[in-house]
Write a protein that holds these residues in place. Structure first.
Motif, short mmCIF file in Angstrom:
data_model
loop_
_atom_site.label_atom_id
_atom_site.label_comp_id
_atom_site.label_asym_id
_atom_site.label_seq_id
_atom_site.Cartn_x
_atom_site.Cartn_y
_atom_site.Cartn_z
N HIS A 318 0.83 -1.20 0.00
CA HIS A 318 0.00 0.00 0.00
C HIS A 318 0.87 1.26 0.00
CE1 HIS A 318 -3.58 2.37 0.72
NE2 HIS A 318 -2.86 3.07 1.59
N ARG A 321 2.43 1.84 -3.31
CA ARG A 321 1.48 2.13 -4.36
C ARG A 321 0.90 3.55 -4.27
NH1 ARG A 321 0.08 -2.82 -6.73
NH2 ARG A 321 1.15 -4.03 -5.16
N ASN A 325 0.78 5.92 -7.24
CA ASN A 325 -0.52 6.32 -7.78
C ASN A 325 -0.50 7.82 -8.12
OD1 ASN A 325 -3.30 5.45 -8.34
ND2 ASN A 325 -3.83 7.00 -6.80
N LEU A 361 6.02 -0.17 -10.96
CA LEU A 361 4.81 -0.83 -10.49
C LEU A 361 4.87 -2.34 -10.75
CD1 LEU A 361 1.91 -0.74 -9.42
CD2 LEU A 361 1.15 -0.28 -11.75
N ASN A 365 4.78 -5.30 -8.01
CA ASN A 365 3.79 -6.38 -8.08
C ASN A 365 4.45 -7.75 -8.09
OD1 ASN A 365 1.73 -4.57 -8.10
ND2 ASN A 365 1.33 -4.70 -10.30
N ASP A 369 4.26 -10.64 -5.31
CA ASP A 369 3.73 -11.95 -5.69
C ASP A 369 4.68 -13.05 -5.27
OD1 ASP A 369 1.26 -11.78 -6.70
OD2 ASP A 369 1.80 -11.95 -8.82
N LYS A 372 4.91 -13.61 -1.59
CA LYS A 372 3.74 -14.35 -1.08
C LYS A 372 3.85 -15.82 -1.42
CE LYS A 372 -0.04 -11.21 -0.56
NZ LYS A 372 -1.40 -10.92 -0.98
N GLY A 381 -7.59 -18.72 -5.97
CA GLY A 381 -9.04 -18.54 -5.89
C GLY A 381 -9.67 -19.43 -6.95
N ARG A 425 -7.75 -15.78 -12.85
CA ARG A 425 -6.94 -14.56 -12.92
C ARG A 425 -5.46 -14.89 -12.94
NH1 ARG A 425 -9.66 -10.82 -8.66
NH2 ARG A 425 -8.04 -11.92 -7.55
N ARG A 426 -5.10 -15.96 -12.17
CA ARG A 426 -3.68 -16.36 -12.15
C ARG A 426 -3.28 -16.98 -13.49
NH1 ARG A 426 -1.05 -13.46 -8.49
NH2 ARG A 426 -1.98 -13.64 -6.42
N GLN A 429 -2.69 -14.20 -15.68
CA GLN A 429 -1.38 -13.61 -15.36
C GLN A 429 -0.25 -14.40 -16.03
OE1 GLN A 429 -0.66 -13.49 -11.15
NE2 GLN A 429 1.28 -12.36 -11.34
#
Lengths: 538, 124
Positions: A318, A321, A325, A361, A365, A369, A372, A381, A425-426, A429
């Motif tokens: 955050h 970003r 932003n 950015l 990201n 990723d 994680k 998901g 979504r992955r 990606q």
């Protein structure tokens, strides 16, 4: 349950044995400081000795019986001889009478023959007779000598024709002598008969005695064998029972107990080892418990650290970003001339700011990723997704870049693909990474995406006519921060993390990724995932 | 009819400035709040026509504020766009679960933001 009650029964029978009078010898045997081997040998030796004794006793009895039977035989022979003597005597008397009647000397020869036979037999009898009969035999011999002297007189009288003298000698001298001899021989026979009867009795008694002895020995041998067998075997069974109970405890995880047996043999040594083992197990168990507790503590702390790291990453995400932003936002609204017309000489640096902001950015990201994924914090998901939609999204996103670079960019999806399961979504990606790379590293020619379904596996393939990858680099291409060389990063951009992330995401879907490439001719990247991926942990 | 009101709840001054600049040439009325509590209070007082809510806010998080606004019958129906940190972080799903009408991942393109505002709140 059933096993437990069987154990209880066994335990109660053991208790009964230990409290019985046999318990003491069992313990005593157990306490003997000798090996099991020696104890068993001693038991068998004891029984063997008893049987040797039985054999010796019976052999002696047999020999005794044989000796007495021998004596009996001898007595019988002597009785036979006595009867012969009686017969010879009767013949003498007969021939003497014949000599008188026939007045012939021939009969005298016959008398002498009978006399010789008498004497021979008597001599044999005398040799064989027991000492107490010698006197009797001596008396018979003296009487016989008298009789022979009388026979000689009678014979002389007959030769001289003195028949009257001969008659007188026969009646007055010869006959009483014969009667005396007859009486003597009779008493000899009677003595032998008596002896034989007594011998028979003694043989019977001896046989009865040896029978009793042997029966006694046999009973004793059986009893000793039973008791020795029982005592020796129980002196082994008791510790085995103890071990059984003890090992059951150990098997149930109750360490640290001990087993006590009176044995000073191998079983005693075994008990000692078992107690040592039990102690070691207890010690190891304690150590293990301590280690487990330590590990639990460490694990908790790691969990905390990991959570802190995740929170930090989320916050960083955050925090990074928010200013980005602003940078990208201001650049965009300036380029969109919301602040008024942009002077031509400022447009290029503004676009440079925008390009670098976007690159920053992407880096953020990708790093997040990967962090994680590394922390195992990235979860798929899983849902239903359309392969066609994914391909369309990727195509739409990258089309402008392809047009900008003058590349042919086409997609093809097999028509028979049903809705797939996984993290759409992955997957997007992943495909975006591969197609983006392909467009990035291709200057002329084309980039193609195609998807096929084969036996429940989806294969996404991206082919290009780009710069290709040297053979020696193909293996490393999926490692973090690996680009073929650093000048590529400068020329083509990219974070060097895309392929690594793509590989991890594909693997999280239970699939695999690969590449075929020829330097200068192009590359063909593909990944294969199950049509229905569960999204279990990678 | 009064001008459509947009409430922007965001703690970063520069990001507020971007939206301010974006909306300066439109007919929208812009309200601003710098933290969750203030945003909640302004929303309940002013009953705006659209709320732009940053996810990470001081005092009261964007998601909690969203839940409270959705629980309040006066603000329950107001279109609400949550600005998440990262599309793939799971914030988007949490935003929808909390009651957001839509979400926008940061950093967003001002053009995309304008398109979203226009979608929920067409200009007079």
């Amino acid at each position: 349950m059933r096993e437990a009650s069987a154990t209880d029964r066994a335990a109660s029978s053991v208790m009964a044995l230990i409290s019985s009078p046999l318990g003491a010898p069992v313990r005593a045997v157990a306490r003997i400081r000798a090996s099991v081997h020696v104890k068993l040998l001693a038991g068998f030796l004891l029984i063997t000795l008893l049987f040797i004794a039985i054999t010796a006793v019976s052999l002696r009895a047999v020999r005794e019986t044989a000796r007495q039977t021998d004596l009996l035989d001898q007595a019988q022979v002597r009785v036979g001889w006595s009867r012969q003597i009686e017969h010879a005597l009767a013949m003498q008397m007969h021939f003497t009478s014949m000599a008188l009647l026939a007045q012939s000397e021939d009969s005298v020869g016959l008398i002498l023959r009978e006399n010789n036979r008498f004497n021979d037999t008597l001599a044999r009898l005398e040799t064989a007779a027991p000492p107490e009969e010698r006197a009797l035999i001596q008396a018979i011999r003296v009487a016989q000598d008298d009789a022979m002297a009388t026979v000689a007189d009678i014979a002389n009288a007959v030769r001289d024709r003195r028949m009257a003298d001969a008659m007188t000698a026969l009646r007055t001298r010869q006959e009483p002598i014969y009667q005396k001899i007859e009486t003597l021989v009779g008493s000899l026979v009677a003595a032998e008969d008596t002896r034989m009867a007594s011998l028979r009795r003694s043989i019977a008694a001896a046989q009865a005695r040896s029978l009793r002895q042997m029966a006694g020995f046999a009973v004793a041998a059986v009893a000793v064998a039973l008791i020795a067998g029982f005592v020796i075997s129980w002196s082994f069974i008791l510790p085995v029972r103890e071990f059984h109970g003890f090992l059951s405890q150990v098997a149930e995880g109750r360490f640290g107990g001990s087993v006590a047996v009176p044995n000073r043999d191998e079983f005693g040594a075994l008990a000692e080892r078992m107690n040592w083992m039990s102690g070691e197990l207890r010690r190891l168990d304690d150590e293990q418990r301590v280690a487990a507790a330590t590990l639990r503590g460490l694990n908790d702390r790691l969990e905390l650290a990991s959570r802190a790291k995740s929170e930090f990453l989320a916050n960083m995400s955050h925090e990074l970003r928010t200013p980005l932003n602003a940078i990208l936002g201001f650049t965009e609204i300036m380029l969109d001339e919301l602040y008024g017309e942009v002077p031509p000489n400022l447009r290029e640096p503004l676009v440079d700011i925008q390009t670098n902001g976007r690159h920053l950015l992407r880096l953020i990201n990708d790093v997040l990723d990967l962090s994680k994924i590394e922390a195992g914090r990235l979860e798929l998901g899983v849902d239903e997704y359309s392969v066609q939609e994914i391909v369309d999204v990727v195509h739409a996103s990258l089309r402008s870049l392809a047009i900008e670079k003058g590349l042919a960019f086409s997609v093809w999806v097999a028509p028979d693909i049903p809705p797939a399961r996984g993290d759409g979504r992955r997957i997007t990606q992943c495909l975006m990474n591969l197609a983006g790379n392909a467009l990035k590293f291709t200057r002329h020619g084309r980039v193609e995406i195609d998807v096929r379904l084969d036996e429940g596996w989806l294969t996404y393939r991206v082919s290009d006519t780009g710069i290709g990858i040297p053979k020696e680099e193909v293996e490393n291409i999926f490692a973090e921060f690996r680009q073929v060389d650093t000048t590529i990063t400068r020329e083509y951009g990219g974070t060097g993390l895309g392929l690594s992330i793509t590989k991890r995401l594909v693997e999280m879907h239970g699939g695999r990724i690969g590449v075929e490439s020829e330097l200068g001719r192009g590359s063909r990247f593909f990944f294969t995932v199950p049509l229905h991926a569960d999204g279990g942990p990678a | 009819m009064r001008d459509r009101t947009v409430l922007h709840i965001e703690d970063n001054e520069y990001n507020r400035k971007i939206v301010r600049q974006l909306l300066s040439r439109t007919s929208y009325r812009l309200l601003e709040a710098a933290d969750g509590e203030e945003g909640l209070a302004v929303a309940q007082r002013e009953l705006p026509d659209l709320i732009l809510m940053d996810v990470q806010l001081p005092k009261l998080s964007g998601l909690d504020a969203t839940r409270l606004l959705r629980a309040d019958p006066r603000t329950a129906k107001i279109p609400l766009v949550v600005v998440t940190s990262f599309a793939l972080s799971g914030d988007d799903r949490r935003a929808i679960d909390a009651g957001a009408s839509a979400y926008l991942a940061k950093p967003y393109s001002p053009r995309d933001l304008m398109a979203l505002i226009h979608r929920f709140l067409p200009e007079n």
